[in-house]
Design a protein around this motif. Structure first.
Motif, PDB file in Angstrom:
ATOM      1  N   ALA A  14       0.843  -1.201   0.000  1.00  0.00           N
ATOM      2  CA  ALA A  14       0.000   0.000   0.000  1.00  0.00           C
ATOM      3  C   ALA A  14       0.876   1.249   0.000  1.00  0.00           C
ATOM      4  N   VAL A  15       1.787   1.341  -0.962  1.00  0.00           N
ATOM      5  CA  VAL A  15       2.740   2.443  -1.001  1.00  0.00           C
ATOM      6  C   VAL A  15       2.039   3.785  -1.226  1.00  0.00           C
ATOM      7  N   GLU A  16       1.126   3.841  -2.176  1.00  0.00           N
ATOM      8  CA  GLU A  16       0.412   5.101  -2.442  1.00  0.00           C
ATOM      9  C   GLU A  16      -0.423   5.532  -1.246  1.00  0.00           C
ATOM     10  N   GLU A  17      -1.093   4.574  -0.625  1.00  0.00           N
ATOM     11  CA  GLU A  17      -1.895   4.884   0.552  1.00  0.00           C
ATOM     12  C   GLU A  17      -1.008   5.369   1.694  1.00  0.00           C
ATOM     13  N   SER A  18       0.185   4.775   1.814  1.00  0.00           N
ATOM     14  CA  SER A  18       1.136   5.203   2.841  1.00  0.00           C
ATOM     15  C   SER A  18       1.595   6.634   2.591  1.00  0.00           C
ATOM     16  N   ARG A  19       1.834   6.979   1.320  1.00  0.00           N
ATOM     17  CA  ARG A  19       2.225   8.353   0.984  1.00  0.00           C
ATOM     18  C   ARG A  19       1.137   9.315   1.450  1.00  0.00           C
ATOM     19  N   ASP A  20      -0.117   8.999   1.174  1.00  0.00           N
ATOM     20  CA  ASP A  20      -1.220   9.872   1.580  1.00  0.00           C
ATOM     21  C   ASP A  20      -1.326   9.969   3.104  1.00  0.00           C
ATOM     22  N   GLU A  29       7.076  13.160  -0.083  1.00  0.00           N
ATOM     23  CA  GLU A  29       7.815  12.183  -0.869  1.00  0.00           C
ATOM     24  C   GLU A  29       9.116  12.816  -1.362  1.00  0.00           C
ATOM     25  N   ASN A  32      11.208   8.091  -5.179  1.00  0.00           N
ATOM     26  CA  ASN A  32      10.291   7.027  -5.573  1.00  0.00           C
ATOM     27  C   ASN A  32      10.872   6.312  -6.788  1.00  0.00           C
ATOM     28  N   GLY A  34       9.559   3.335  -7.709  1.00  0.00           N
ATOM     29  CA  GLY A  34       8.531   2.379  -8.095  1.00  0.00           C
ATOM     30  C   GLY A  34       8.417   1.230  -7.109  1.00  0.00           C
ATOM     31  N   MET A  37       9.680   3.879  -1.949  1.00  0.00           N
ATOM     32  CA  MET A  37       9.352   5.294  -1.866  1.00  0.00           C
ATOM     33  C   MET A  37       9.780   5.777  -0.486  1.00  0.00           C
ATOM     34  N   THR A  53       7.779  -2.434  -1.764  1.00  0.00           N
ATOM     35  CA  THR A  53       7.073  -3.674  -2.074  1.00  0.00           C
ATOM     36  C   THR A  53       8.011  -4.855  -1.886  1.00  0.00           C
TER      37      THR A  53
END
Length: 116
Positions: A14-20, A29, A32, A34, A37, A53
């Motif tokens: 959940a990398v994108e969710e973690s960024r948010d 950030e 990153n 890929g 991050m 990941t």
């Protein structure tokens, strides 16, 4: 040898969710690739957390990263003291020289230095 920073590496799908989520706490950030991050505090840039990941080139995902000013010296100290080297010292395509070592708790530590 001096420590420059210590960064927890959180294995995550959940990398994108973690960024948010961590953005809500004021992190931004700063890197990153890929598969990894890194978020950092704008006011204290060494305060960081990475979300990955899996590791792109190593056989395991490290639990933390320790950036040192002389990674070659750190490698020799670990080898000379019988530490378990999980991933040998090498230069990576993204500009770091690193190795992985297992600590007494079984955690994998990514010890690195940035190439100039």
């Amino acid at each position: 040898m001096a420590v420059r920073r210590v960064v927890p590496n959180i294995q995550s799908e959940a990398v994108e969710e973690s960024r948010d989520f961590y953005g809500l706490l004021g992190f931004e950030e700063v890197m990153n690739h890929g598969w990894i991050m890194t978020m950092a505090s704008p006011s204290h840039p060494a305060a960081q957390a990475s979300f990955m990941t899996s590791d792109k080139t190593a056989p395991v995902t490290p639990d933390m990263s320790v950036e040192v000013d002389d990674v070659d010296a750190a490698y020799e100290v670990m080898r000379a003291n019988g530490a378990e080297i999980v991933y040998p010292l090498q230069d990576e395509d993204w500009g770091v020289r690193r190795f992985f070592v297992r600590d007494p708790n079984g955690r994998v530590v990514n010890v690195l230095g940035h190439r100039l």
